[in-house]
Design a protein around this motif. Structure first.
Motif, short mmCIF file in Angstrom:
data_model
loop_
_atom_site.label_atom_id
_atom_site.label_comp_id
_atom_site.label_asym_id
_atom_site.label_seq_id
_atom_site.Cartn_x
_atom_site.Cartn_y
_atom_site.Cartn_z
N SER A 59 14.38 8.33 17.03
CA SER A 59 15.66 8.72 16.67
C SER A 59 15.85 10.31 16.67
O SER A 59 16.56 11.03 17.44
CB SER A 59 16.37 8.31 15.53
N SER A 60 14.75 10.90 15.99
CA SER A 60 14.79 12.37 15.94
C SER A 60 14.27 13.14 17.08
O SER A 60 14.53 14.30 17.50
CB SER A 60 13.77 12.74 14.74
N LEU A 61 13.41 12.49 18.13
CA LEU A 61 12.97 13.17 19.08
C LEU A 61 13.71 12.58 20.51
O LEU A 61 13.25 13.17 21.73
CB LEU A 61 11.51 12.87 19.34
N ILE A 62 14.95 11.93 20.52
CA ILE A 62 15.54 11.38 21.78
C ILE A 62 15.86 12.40 22.47
O ILE A 62 15.89 12.28 23.85
CB ILE A 62 16.70 10.38 21.24
N HIS A 63 16.36 13.57 22.02
CA HIS A 63 16.75 14.73 23.07
C HIS A 63 15.76 15.24 23.86
O HIS A 63 15.99 16.07 24.54
CB HIS A 63 17.72 15.59 22.05
N LYS A 64 14.42 15.20 23.41
CA LYS A 64 13.10 15.88 23.74
C LYS A 64 12.37 15.20 24.60
O LYS A 64 11.51 15.78 25.40
CB LYS A 64 12.51 16.58 22.73
N ILE A 65 12.25 13.97 24.45
CA ILE A 65 11.40 13.10 25.25
C ILE A 65 11.90 12.38 26.50
O ILE A 65 13.26 12.29 26.61
CB ILE A 65 10.74 11.95 24.41
N LYS A 66 10.93 12.17 27.43
CA LYS A 66 11.44 11.44 28.79
C LYS A 66 11.57 9.92 28.46
O LYS A 66 11.27 9.22 27.49
CB LYS A 66 10.41 11.39 29.64
N GLU A 67 12.33 9.22 29.22
CA GLU A 67 12.70 8.08 29.23
C GLU A 67 11.32 7.20 28.95
O GLU A 67 11.58 5.91 28.35
CB GLU A 67 13.61 7.61 30.35
N THR A 68 10.41 7.42 29.70
CA THR A 68 8.96 6.64 29.69
C THR A 68 8.56 6.49 28.39
O THR A 68 8.09 5.59 27.89
CB THR A 68 8.05 7.16 30.59
N THR A 69 8.54 7.83 27.68
CA THR A 69 8.06 8.19 26.37
C THR A 69 8.87 7.23 25.43
O THR A 69 8.45 6.57 24.42
CB THR A 69 7.77 9.55 26.13
N ALA A 70 10.31 7.34 25.55
CA ALA A 70 11.35 6.54 24.70
C ALA A 70 10.75 4.99 24.76
O ALA A 70 10.59 4.34 23.77
CB ALA A 70 12.57 6.97 24.79
N GLY A 71 10.77 4.60 25.98
CA GLY A 71 10.52 3.29 26.24
C GLY A 71 9.08 2.90 25.80
O GLY A 71 8.98 1.77 25.29
N LEU A 72 8.08 3.47 25.76
CA LEU A 72 6.84 3.54 25.13
C LEU A 72 6.93 2.90 23.64
O LEU A 72 6.53 2.40 22.99
CB LEU A 72 5.73 4.24 25.46
N LEU A 73 7.50 4.12 22.91
CA LEU A 73 7.86 4.08 21.38
C LEU A 73 8.55 2.78 21.27
O LEU A 73 8.07 2.20 20.14
CB LEU A 73 8.54 5.30 21.12
N PHE A 74 9.71 2.23 22.15
CA PHE A 74 10.24 1.11 21.54
C PHE A 74 9.54 -0.06 21.77
O PHE A 74 9.64 -0.90 20.98
CB PHE A 74 11.45 1.15 22.39
N MET A 75 8.77 0.08 22.67
CA MET A 75 7.82 -1.34 22.99
C MET A 75 6.67 -1.27 21.72
O MET A 75 6.33 -2.38 21.36
CB MET A 75 7.06 -1.27 24.19
N ILE A 76 6.19 -0.22 21.13
CA ILE A 76 5.26 -0.05 20.20
C ILE A 76 6.07 -0.65 18.91
O ILE A 76 5.58 -1.49 18.09
CB ILE A 76 4.62 1.36 20.00
N TYR A 77 7.22 -0.18 18.87
CA TYR A 77 8.05 -0.60 17.71
C TYR A 77 8.20 -2.05 17.70
O TYR A 77 8.08 -2.89 16.60
CB TYR A 77 9.43 0.08 17.57
N SER A 78 8.49 -2.61 18.89
CA SER A 78 8.68 -4.13 18.91
C SER A 78 7.55 -4.95 18.66
O SER A 78 7.57 -5.89 17.82
CB SER A 78 9.16 -4.49 20.48
N PHE A 79 6.40 -4.41 18.93
CA PHE A 79 5.13 -5.06 18.52
C PHE A 79 4.95 -4.77 17.20
O PHE A 79 4.42 -6.15 16.59
CB PHE A 79 3.98 -4.42 19.48
N VAL A 80 4.98 -3.67 16.58
CA VAL A 80 5.01 -3.59 15.02
C VAL A 80 6.11 -4.50 14.13
O VAL A 80 5.29 -5.09 13.16
CB VAL A 80 5.04 -2.28 14.58
N SER A 81 6.98 -4.59 15.00
CA SER A 81 8.04 -5.49 14.10
C SER A 81 7.61 -6.96 14.51
O SER A 81 7.87 -7.81 13.41
CB SER A 81 9.50 -5.16 14.74
N GLY A 82 6.90 -7.41 15.47
CA GLY A 82 6.58 -8.66 15.59
C GLY A 82 5.46 -8.91 14.51
O GLY A 82 5.38 -10.08 14.08
#
Length: 215
Positions: A59-82
């Motif tokens: 949320s805090s870095l959304i303005h600064k990071i590329k879509e690929t980086t945001a996607g990677l963070l989301f996938m990591i979050y989904s794994f951790v949530s699992g």
């Protein structure tokens, strides 16, 4: 990219996140060695903390990071949530999981349609939703020490209502800010994360209310 394409992109990311979470949770719940590793030495709580850290980071870095980086963070979050949600596969009957998931999906679709079509500015109630959520978090922490089953039930009911409101608000936010996604694809992933959290919280609290524990 029009509004429908923006929503399609957001929902695809959300669905992908659910897929990662489900597979991770199911595999861990059926692997004895992983369960021992997760729950025997406090590692489970590190994953819980990790969820909060990843949400704040994205949320805090959304303005600064590329879509690929945001996607990677989301996938990591989904794994951790699992990992953190693997316990529901152990605690609840499969029929209860399916039943509550279908109810949550039905509720989510109705709220999505409402949020996209309503002319009422849901921003007006968003402040109250966040205040209510903060109050629920404080009360939940308090209830850890009390252990009141009645209070736990009340909290689950209130949380379902709150996240229903959050779902409609988040859908409307996407509808009104689709130009932001057009200019920065990372926001599609942030919006997917917000809807993911809305869905999961409705599902978990319905499971708490309606789910049948394994014998």
């Amino acid at each position: 990219m029009n509004k429908n394409e923006v929503f399609s992109k957001v929902f695809r990311w959300m669905a992908f996140g659910f897929f990662i979470t489900f597979i991770t949770g199911y595999v861990i719940s059926t692997t004895h060695d992983l369960l021992d590793l997760l729950f025997s030495n406090g590692l489970y709580w590190l994953f819980i903390i990790g969820e909060f850290v990843l949400v704040i980071t994205l949320s805090s870095l959304i303005h600064k990071i590329k879509e690929t980086t945001a996607g990677l963070l989301f996938m990591i979050y989904s794994f951790v949530s699992g990992v953190s949600l693997s316990s529901i596969f152990i605690l609840y009957d499969v029929s209860s999981l399916i039943y509550c998931f279908l109810i949550t999906t039905f509720i989510f679709l109705i709220l999505s349609a409402f949020g996209k079509t309503t002319k009422f500015d849901l921003t007006k109630i968003s402040t109250y939703l966040y205040i209510g959520l903060f109050a629920i978090i404080i009360t939940s922490i308090f209830n850890i020490f009390i252990g009141s089953a009645l209070l736990d039930t009340i909290l689950s009911i209130v949380l379902v209502v709150l996240f229903c409101g959050m779902t409609a608000y988040d859908i409307q936010k996407i509808d009104r800010n689709y130009n932001v996604v057009k200019s920065n694809g990372s926001f599609a992933i942030l919006f997917a994360l917000e809807l993911y959290l809305d869905f999961i919280n409705i599902f978990i609290n319905l499971l708490n209310l309606l789910g049948k524990s394994k014998d």
